[in-house]
Design a protein around this motif. Structure first.
Motif, PDB file in Angstrom:
ATOM      1  N   MET A   1       0.916  -1.307   0.302  1.00 17.13           N
ATOM      2  CA  MET A   1      -0.006   0.120  -0.284  1.00 17.13           C
ATOM      3  C   MET A   1       0.676   1.467   0.219  1.00 17.13           C
ATOM      4  N   VAL A   2       0.422   2.455  -0.780  1.00 23.05           N
ATOM      5  CA  VAL A   2       1.378   3.877  -0.417  1.00 23.05           C
ATOM      6  C   VAL A   2       0.782   4.154   0.804  1.00 23.05           C
ATOM      7  N   SER A   3       1.769   4.875   1.564  1.00 22.75           N
ATOM      8  CA  SER A   3       1.788   5.484   2.610  1.00 22.75           C
ATOM      9  C   SER A   3       0.930   6.689   2.617  1.00 22.75           C
ATOM     10  N   ARG A   4       0.880   7.387   3.605  1.00 19.62           N
ATOM     11  CA  ARG A   4      -0.340   8.365   3.049  1.00 19.62           C
ATOM     12  C   ARG A   4       1.005   9.453   2.952  1.00 19.62           C
ATOM     13  N   LYS A   5       2.268   9.553   3.686  1.00 12.86           N
ATOM     14  CA  LYS A   5       3.186  10.012   3.426  1.00 12.86           C
ATOM     15  C   LYS A   5       3.763  10.704   2.269  1.00 12.86           C
ATOM     16  N   LEU A   6       3.906   9.895   1.373  1.00 17.29           N
ATOM     17  CA  LEU A   6       4.019   9.410   0.257  1.00 17.29           C
ATOM     18  C   LEU A   6       2.851  10.084  -0.535  1.00 17.29           C
ATOM     19  N   LEU A   7       1.942  10.045  -0.439  1.00 21.10           N
ATOM     20  CA  LEU A   7       0.472  10.270  -0.788  1.00 21.10           C
ATOM     21  C   LEU A   7       0.352  12.165  -0.722  1.00 21.10           C
ATOM     22  N   PHE A   8       1.082  12.441   0.338  1.00 24.53           N
ATOM     23  CA  PHE A   8       1.126  13.950   0.496  1.00 24.53           C
ATOM     24  C   PHE A   8       2.456  14.446  -0.445  1.00 24.53           C
ATOM     25  N   LEU A   9       3.327  13.767  -0.088  1.00 23.90           N
ATOM     26  CA  LEU A   9       4.546  14.209  -1.401  1.00 23.90           C
ATOM     27  C   LEU A   9       4.117  14.334  -2.874  1.00 23.90           C
ATOM     28  N   LEU A  10       3.313  13.739  -3.138  1.00 22.09           N
ATOM     29  CA  LEU A  10       3.470  13.083  -4.013  1.00 22.09           C
ATOM     30  C   LEU A  10       1.799  14.829  -4.613  1.00 22.09           C
ATOM     31  N   SER A  11       1.078  14.984  -3.398  1.00 17.64           N
ATOM     32  CA  SER A  11      -0.322  15.631  -4.265  1.00 17.64           C
ATOM     33  C   SER A  11       0.841  17.829  -3.743  1.00 17.64           C
ATOM     34  N   TYR A  12       1.244  17.456  -2.882  1.00 16.97           N
ATOM     35  CA  TYR A  12       2.326  18.605  -2.703  1.00 16.97           C
ATOM     36  C   TYR A  12       3.582  19.234  -3.875  1.00 16.97           C
ATOM     37  N   SER A  13       4.130  18.196  -4.711  1.00 15.92           N
ATOM     38  CA  SER A  13       4.709  18.619  -5.402  1.00 15.92           C
ATOM     39  C   SER A  13       3.494  18.833  -6.870  1.00 15.92           C
ATOM     40  N   ILE A  14       2.880  18.110  -7.218  1.00 14.56           N
ATOM     41  CA  ILE A  14       1.704  18.267  -8.201  1.00 14.56           C
ATOM     42  C   ILE A  14       0.887  19.636  -7.607  1.00 14.56           C
ATOM     43  N   PHE A  15       0.542  20.066  -6.721  1.00  9.92           N
ATOM     44  CA  PHE A  15       0.106  21.098  -5.890  1.00  9.92           C
ATOM     45  C   PHE A  15       1.720  22.361  -6.593  1.00  9.92           C
ATOM     46  N   ILE A  16       2.393  22.528  -5.997  1.00  9.66           N
ATOM     47  CA  ILE A  16       3.634  23.202  -6.424  1.00  9.66           C
ATOM     48  C   ILE A  16       3.756  23.427  -8.013  1.00  9.66           C
ATOM     49  N   SER A  17       3.629  22.378  -8.975  1.00  9.31           N
ATOM     50  CA  SER A  17       3.531  22.445 -10.234  1.00  9.31           C
ATOM     51  C   SER A  17       2.489  23.039 -10.909  1.00  9.31           C
ATOM     52  N   ILE A  18       1.247  23.065 -10.299  1.00 14.25           N
ATOM     53  CA  ILE A  18       0.398  24.153 -10.904  1.00 14.25           C
ATOM     54  C   ILE A  18       0.561  25.273 -11.403  1.00 14.25           C
ATOM     55  N   PHE A  19       1.148  25.973 -10.116  1.00 15.96           N
ATOM     56  CA  PHE A  19       1.549  27.231 -11.014  1.00 15.96           C
ATOM     57  C   PHE A  19       2.605  27.755 -12.182  1.00 15.96           C
ATOM     58  N   LEU A  20       3.502  26.473 -12.221  1.00 20.81           N
ATOM     59  CA  LEU A  20       3.977  26.601 -14.111  1.00 20.81           C
ATOM     60  C   LEU A  20       3.951  26.053 -14.370  1.00 20.81           C
TER      61      LEU A  20
ATOM     62  N   SER B   1      -6.832  22.996  -0.137  1.00 15.47           N
ATOM     63  CA  SER B   1      -6.114  22.097   0.028  1.00 15.47           C
ATOM     64  C   SER B   1      -4.642  22.410   0.556  1.00 15.47           C
ATOM     65  N   PHE B   2      -4.238  24.343   1.068  1.00 15.43           N
ATOM     66  CA  PHE B   2      -3.881  24.898   1.799  1.00 15.43           C
ATOM     67  C   PHE B   2      -3.418  24.456   3.005  1.00 15.43           C
ATOM     68  N   ASP B   3      -4.670  24.457   3.854  1.00 11.45           N
ATOM     69  CA  ASP B   3      -5.027  23.447   5.313  1.00 11.45           C
ATOM     70  C   ASP B   3      -5.121  21.928   5.389  1.00 11.45           C
ATOM     71  N   PHE B   4      -5.645  21.760   3.971  1.00 10.48           N
ATOM     72  CA  PHE B   4      -5.232  19.959   3.822  1.00 10.48           C
ATOM     73  C   PHE B   4      -4.072  19.521   3.961  1.00 10.48           C
ATOM     74  N   ILE B   5      -3.320  19.551   3.270  1.00 11.20           N
ATOM     75  CA  ILE B   5      -2.048  19.448   2.566  1.00 11.20           C
ATOM     76  C   ILE B   5      -1.281  19.992   3.016  1.00 11.20           C
TER      77      ILE B   5
ATOM     78  N   LEU C   1      -8.377  12.814  -2.053  1.00  6.71           N
ATOM     79  CA  LEU C   1      -9.215  12.154  -1.524  1.00  6.71           C
ATOM     80  C   LEU C   1      -8.887  10.808  -0.897  1.00  6.71           C
ATOM     81  N   PHE C   2      -7.768  10.226  -1.684  1.00  4.98           N
ATOM     82  CA  PHE C   2      -7.481   9.197  -1.149  1.00  4.98           C
ATOM     83  C   PHE C   2      -7.202   9.263  -0.058  1.00  4.98           C
ATOM     84  N   ILE C   3      -6.382  10.276   0.077  1.00  5.19           N
ATOM     85  CA  ILE C   3      -5.160  10.520   1.507  1.00  5.19           C
ATOM     86  C   ILE C   3      -6.667  10.675   2.231  1.00  5.19           C
ATOM     87  N   LEU C   4      -7.981  11.865   2.665  1.00  5.36           N
ATOM     88  CA  LEU C   4      -8.521  11.098   3.291  1.00  5.36           C
ATOM     89  C   LEU C   4      -9.267   9.903   3.933  1.00  5.36           C
ATOM     90  N   LEU C   5      -9.240   9.137   2.936  1.00  5.43           N
ATOM     91  CA  LEU C   5      -9.836   7.989   2.689  1.00  5.43           C
ATOM     92  C   LEU C   5      -9.297   6.308   4.188  1.00  5.43           C
TER      93      LEU C   5
END
Length: 602
Positions: A1-20, A103-107, A53-57
Motif C-alpha cells: 500500500m502507498v503510504s500516507r506520507k508519500l501521497l502527501f508528497l505527491l499532492s504537494y509536488s503537483i500542487f506546486i507545479s500548477i503555478f508553473l 488544500s492549503f489547510d489540508f496538505i 481524496l485517497f488520503i482522506l480514505l
C-alpha cells in the motif's frame, strides 16, 4: 500500500507545479497558448483531487473548520456551477478551484514555498518578455506585440507578473542571508522593468498599489506612533482616493483612445446588465453576446459619430467586476464582493492587533497586497477570466485564510466520515472519465485544426476542408471552428454548406467576420437581401471599418440599386482610416471610381 506520507508528497509536488503551468505553450495546436495551459491544468487538478481524496480514505473522520470567507467562497463556486449549462470542463475547473483553496489547510502547504514558486514564474516570464522586447523571441509568440512572455498579449503577460512584486518584497524581508536578499532585489528590478516596458498603464498602477500597500502595512506600527487609529483611517482613505484619481487621470491622458475604448465597452456592458440584472447572461457568455449589443448600439447614428473610432471586436468587459455582473448577475457580484470585504476586514484587523509572528505577518501582508494589485489590474483588464491566472488569486485567498485560522475560531466545524469521502471520490472519478477522453480528442483535433488553418492561409482551401472534415465530429460545437470551416467552404463557392456552418457558429461564437462570410455566401448564391442584412450587421458591429460598406456598395451596384450604391460608396470615401494600410487606400480608390461611373450614368 502507498503510504500516507508519500501521497502527501505527491499532492504537494503537483500542487506546486500548477503555478508553473503558466509557462507552458504550444505552437503546434490551434490557440496553443491558451488551450495547452488549460489542458495541463485539467489533468494536474484531477491528480490533486484524486490523491487528496485517497488520503482522506485512510482516516475514519476528518474535522473541517470554516471561516466566513470559506463559506462565501463555497457559496460563490456553488452558485457558478449551478448557472453553467452542460459545460463539464468548466464545472470541473470550478471544483478544482474549491479543492485548490482548501488544500492549503489540508496538505499544510508552506506559504514561503508558494511565494518562491510565484517568484520563479514571474522571473522566468519577465526574462522571456525582456528578451522579446530587445528582439530575441525564441517563443515566436511576439508577432503582433513586442513583449508577451509565454502569452499572446502584453495584458496577459503583466497579469502573470505584476502581482508578484509584493510577494517578492515579503521574501526579501523574510530572508536574513545577504546574498539571497541581493538576488531577490535583482528579481524585483527585473519584474519592474518588464512591467514598465510592457506599456500597460493599468499594470503600472497595480504595481504601485501593491508595493505601496505592502510598505504601508509593514510599517503600520511606526505610523501608529505618529497618528491615532482614527487619523490613520482618514488619512489612508483620502490619500488613496486622491492618488488613484491622479494616477487614473494621468494614465488616461497618456493613451486616451484606449481609455475611451474601455468606456465604450463598459457602457455597452451596462446595457447587457439592464436586460439580465439578477442572474446575468450565464458564465462564459459575454463573448457570445457582446457584439450583438454593440451592433444594436451603433444603429443610432449619434453613437457612430462619437464612438465609432474606438469600437473593437470585444470578447471581455476589460473590467472583472463588470464582467462578473454581466455573466452572473447581482447575486454573483455580491458574493464576490462579500469575499473581498471579509478578507480585507479580517486581514487588517489581525495586522493591527499585533498578534502575528513575523513570518505570518509578512506572508499575510504580501498576500493582501498581491490581491490588491490583482484587483487594480482587474478593474482595467482581465485576470480572473483565465483559469491558470485565477490560481494565483485563489492561492493568496487561501494563504490568508490559513493564517486567519491560526488566530481565530471557525464559525462552522464538523466531521466527515470515510464513506462521505469515498462518495466524493466516485463522483470526481466519474466526472473525470466523462471529460478526459473529450479533452484528449480535442487536443489532437486542435493539431489538425492548426494544419487546416495554415493550408487555408496559403490558398489551399480544398486541402484545408479535408482536414476540417477529419475533426468535425470532435469540434462540431466549437463556434470558432465552425466559422473557419464555413468561411473556407464559402471561399470555394460551396455556399450552402458554408452558410449552414456559419449560421451554427453564431450560437456560441461572435465575430463580425462571420457576417462578412455569410454575406459572401448569400451573395454568391443569389440571396441578395440576406447578403445585405449580414453586411449591415458587420458594419454596425465595427462601424469604423470600411470593408462592410465597400461590399455593400459593390452589391448594390450589382443589383442596380444605384442610389444606395452611391450612399455606401460615399461612406467609404468619407470615413477616416483608423489603421492605414494598402487595402484601405485601395478600397477608397475603387469607390471613387465607382462613384464617378455612377454619376456619369445619371
Amino acid at each position: 500500500m502507498v503510504s500516507r506520507k508519500l501521497l502527501f508528497l505527491l499532492s504537494y509536488s503537483i500542487f506546486i507545479s500548477i503555478f508553473l503551468i503558466n509557462l507552458i505553450y504550444s505552437k503546434s495546436i490551434y490557440n496553443g497558448v491558451y488551450f495547452v495551459k488549460i489542458y495541463f491544468l485539467f489533468y494536474a487538478s484531477f491528480v490533486i483531487i484524486f490523491l487528496e481524496l485517497f488520503i482522506l480514505l485512510k482516516a475514519d473522520k476528518i474535522k473541517y473548520r470554516f471561516l466566513i470567507i470559506d463559506i462565501l467562497f463555497i457559496s460563490l463556486l456553488t452558485y457558478l456551477i449551478l448557472t453553467i449549462h452542460l459545460n463539464y470542463l468548466l464545472i470541473f475547473l470550478l471544483l478544482n478551484f474549491l479543492v485548490f483553496y482548501f488544500s492549503f489547510d489540508f496538505i499544510k502547504i508552506n506559504s514561503k514555498i508558494i511565494f518562491f514558486t510565484i517568484l520563479i514564474v514571474a522571473v522566468i516570464e519577465s526574462f522571456i518578455g525582456l528578451l522579446q522586447n530587445y528582439g530575441f523571441d525564441f517563443t515566436a509568440l511576439a508577432t503582433f506585440y513586442k513583449i508577451v512572455g509565454t502569452y499572446t498579449t502584453p495584458t496577459l503577460f503583466v497579469a502573470c507578473i505584476t502581482h508578484a512584486l509584493p510577494v517578492v518584497l515579503a521574501l526579501y524581508y523574510l530572508n536574513k542571508n545577504e546574498n539571497i536578499k541581493n538576488i531577490i532585489l535583482f528579481t524585483i528590478g527585473l519584474i519592474l522593468l518588464a512591467v514598465l516596458l510592457s506599456g500597460i498603464r493599468a499594470a503600472w498602477l497595480a504595481a504601485f498599489v501593491g508595493i505601496g500597500l505592502f510598505f504601508l502595512l509593514k510599517d503600520l506600527n511606526i505610523i501608529k506612533q505618529w497618528l491615532s487609529k482614527r487619523h490613520i483611517k482618514i488619512f489612508t482613505v483620502i490619500a488613496s482616493l486622491l492618488l488613484i484619481m491622479f494616477l487614473t487621470l494621468m494614465l488616461y491622458y497618456i493613451r486616451p483612445a484606449s481609455a475611451n475604448a474601455r468606456l465604450l465597452i463598459w457602457r455597452i456592458s451596462l446595457n447587457m446588465i439592464k436586460d439580465h440584472p439578477i442572474t446575468g447572461i450565464g458564465l462564459g457568455n459575454f463573448a457570445v453576446q457582446y457584439m450583438n449589443y454593440q451592433a444594436e448600439f451603433f444603429k443610432n447614428p449619434a453613437n457612430i459619430e462619437h464612438w465609432a473610432n474606438v469600437a473593437g471586436n470585444v470578447n471581455h468587459a476589460h473590467n472583472e467586476f463588470l464582467q462578473i455582473f454581466v455573466e452572473t448577475g447581482i447575486l454573483g457580484l455580491l458574493l464576490f464582493l462579500a469575499i473581498l470585504f471579509f478578507t480585507y476586514q479580517d486581514t487588517f484587523r489581525l495586522i493591527r492587533a499585533n498578534r502575528l509572528n513575523e513570518e505570518d505577518r509578512l506572508i499575510i501582508i504580501g498576500s493582501i497586497s498581491a490581491i490588491s494589485s490583482i484587483l487594480v489590474l482587474s478593474f482595467f483588464g482581465f485576470f480572473l477570466y483565465f483559469p491558470y491566472l485565477t490560481i494565483f488569486f485563489i492561492a493568496y485567498l487561501a494563504i490568508i485564510g490559513s493564517i486567519l485560522k491560526k488566530y481565530q475560531k471557525g464559525i462552522i466545524e464538523f466531521h466527515l466520515t470515510r464513506s462521505v469521502h469515498l462518495t466524493f471520490l466516485f463522483i470526481i472519478t466519474a466526472l473525470f472519465l466523462q471529460i478526459a477522453p473529450k479533452m484528449y480528442k480535442e487536443y489532437k483535433a486542435r493539431k489538425v485544426w492548426q494544419q487546416a488553418l495554415i493550408l487555408a492561409l496559403y490558398k489551399q482551401p480544398e486541402l484545408a476542408i479535408k482536414k476540417y472534415n477529419q475533426i468535425y465530429d470532435t469540434l462540431k460545437d466549437n463556434g470558432e471552428f465552425l466559422f473557419m470551416f464555413g468561411a473556407t467552404y464559402v471561399s470555394i463557392d460551396s455556399c450552402q454548406k458554408g452558410i449552414e456552418l456559419l449560421e451554427r457558429s453564431k450560437l456560441n461564437y461572435n465575430n463580425p467576420k462571420i457576417y462578412i462570410a455569410l454575406g459572401n455566401g448569400y451573395e454568391k448564391s443569389g440571396r441578395f437581401q440576406k447578403a445585405i442584412k449580414n453586411y449591415q450587421i458587420a458594419g454596425y458591429m465595427m462601424p469604423h471599418q470600411l470593408y462592410p460598406h465597400y461590399l455593400l456598395a459593390k452589391l448594390y451596384h450589382k443589383i442596380k440599386n444605384d442610389k444606395k450604391a452611391i450612399s455606401e460608396a460615399q461612406i467609404v470615401i468619407n470615413k477616416p482610416i483608423k489603421i492605414d494600410s494598402p487595402a484601405a487606400r485601395q478600397m477608397k480608390e475603387k469607390m471613387h471610381v465607382l462613384l464617378d461611373k455612377l454619376k456619369k450614368d445619371h
